[in-house]
Write a protein that holds these residues in place. Structure first.
Motif, PDB file in Angstrom:
ATOM      1  N   SER A 210       0.842  -1.195   0.000  1.00 21.56           N
ATOM      2  CA  SER A 210       0.000   0.000   0.000  1.00 21.56           C
ATOM      3  C   SER A 210       0.876   1.243   0.000  1.00 21.56           C
ATOM      4  O   SER A 210       2.037   1.215   0.414  1.00 21.56           O
ATOM      5  N   GLN A 211       0.324   2.353  -0.454  1.00 19.20           N
ATOM      6  CA  GLN A 211       1.053   3.615  -0.475  1.00 19.20           C
ATOM      7  C   GLN A 211       0.109   4.761  -0.157  1.00 19.20           C
ATOM      8  O   GLN A 211      -1.030   4.788  -0.636  1.00 19.20           O
ATOM      9  N   VAL A 212       0.600   5.684   0.670  1.00 19.92           N
ATOM     10  CA  VAL A 212      -0.161   6.882   0.996  1.00 19.92           C
ATOM     11  C   VAL A 212       0.684   8.101   0.654  1.00 19.92           C
ATOM     12  O   VAL A 212       1.816   8.233   1.133  1.00 19.92           O
ATOM     13  N   GLN A 213       0.150   8.964  -0.190  1.00 21.04           N
ATOM     14  CA  GLN A 213       0.802  10.225  -0.526  1.00 21.04           C
ATOM     15  C   GLN A 213       0.213  11.288   0.393  1.00 21.04           C
ATOM     16  O   GLN A 213      -0.904  11.754   0.202  1.00 21.04           O
ATOM     17  N   LEU A 214       0.975  11.646   1.449  1.00 19.98           N
ATOM     18  CA  LEU A 214       0.435  12.563   2.438  1.00 19.98           C
ATOM     19  C   LEU A 214       0.308  13.979   1.906  1.00 19.98           C
ATOM     20  O   LEU A 214      -0.593  14.719   2.286  1.00 19.98           O
ATOM     21  N   ASN A 215       1.244  14.378   1.060  1.00 23.93           N
ATOM     22  CA  ASN A 215       1.176  15.664   0.369  1.00 23.93           C
ATOM     23  C   ASN A 215       2.095  15.575  -0.840  1.00 23.93           C
ATOM     24  O   ASN A 215       2.540  14.475  -1.188  1.00 23.93           O
ATOM     25  N   ALA A 216       2.401  16.689  -1.455  1.00 23.30           N
ATOM     26  CA  ALA A 216       3.216  16.653  -2.670  1.00 23.30           C
ATOM     27  C   ALA A 216       4.637  16.180  -2.414  1.00 23.30           C
ATOM     28  O   ALA A 216       5.333  15.762  -3.339  1.00 23.30           O
TER      29      ALA A 216
END
Length: 223
Positions: A210-216
């Motif tokens: 899984s991957q989470v892009q918290l911000n840019a």
């Protein structure tokens, strides 16, 4: 949760390599993208990048039985930061830890931390403390509570012992993500704010692949 790999950018790769290799005596391997620093069971990936405001924060785990050795060893190599006049900074009753803080390349806030949870792990027999892993990765976000909820929902990471609007610790004694408000100053400094540069953290957590892009800038990847 375990921290397997942390990727950051540095402006002067040669100086960063020299610090981790020659000052901290860590294995460093040059790669096509920059350099890889082996930190116990973790790796720190360094790649050349643009200038950014603020600084990163990483903590490396050491054994409680080797904390005094680590203190003397580290103090002979770098100036140690202090809090209330002490180089040894104790965590709360919940954390059951002792820490040594110091500055690394380009102002990065580095820490050696010993946790009571590692008390049963056997120590080495040399003059150099054994570094277990990257124990903590700290970063700034605009909304700490929302980010903490996202990490729990998407990656199954629980909060550790702290959860407030300005500070949260997520994970376990094996590895922690330290979330602070973007405008908060890193302890124990009086002026260093969280980095606004790119950061990728590869972890081992309940939510695999899984991957989470918290911000840019900030990405958390679980395998």
């Amino acid at each position: 949760m375990k921290i397997l790999n942390v990727t950051i950018t540095v402006q002067d790769l040669a100086k960063a390599v020299q610090f981790y290799r020659d000052t901290l005596l860590l294995p460093v391997e040059l790669t096509p993208a920059g350099a890889a620093v082996t930190i116990g069971s973790s790796r720190l990936m360094l790649s050349p990048g643009d200038t950014f405001a603020g600084v990163h924060h990483l903590a490396f785990g050491v054994l409680p039985s080797e904390f005094e050795l680590a203190h003397a060893w580290l103090a002979a190599r770098v100036p140690l930061l202090t809090a209330d006049g002490s180089e040894i900074i104790r965590g709360s009753d919940d954390w059951k830890s002792r820490s040594l803080y110091f500055l690394g390349p380009e102002g990065i806030i580095l820490e050696l931390i010993s946790r009571a949870a590692d008390a049963s792990t056997m120590s080495g027999k040399g003059d150099t403390p054994r570094i277990l892993s990257i124990s903590e990765v700290g970063f700034g976000v605009d909304d700490v509570l929302d980010t903490a909820a996202t990490l729990t929902r998407e990656l199954g990471i629980p909060h550790f012992h702290d959860l407030s609007r300005s500070f949260a610790s997520m994970g376990s004694d094996d590895g922690l993500l330290i979330l602070v408000h973007q405008n908060r100053v890193w302890f124990p400094t009086k002026s260093s704010e969280p980095a606004r540069g790119p950061l990728t953290v590869l972890i081992e957590s309940p939510a695999v692949n899984s991957q989470v892009q918290l911000n840019a800038r900030i990405s958390i990847v679980s395998e």
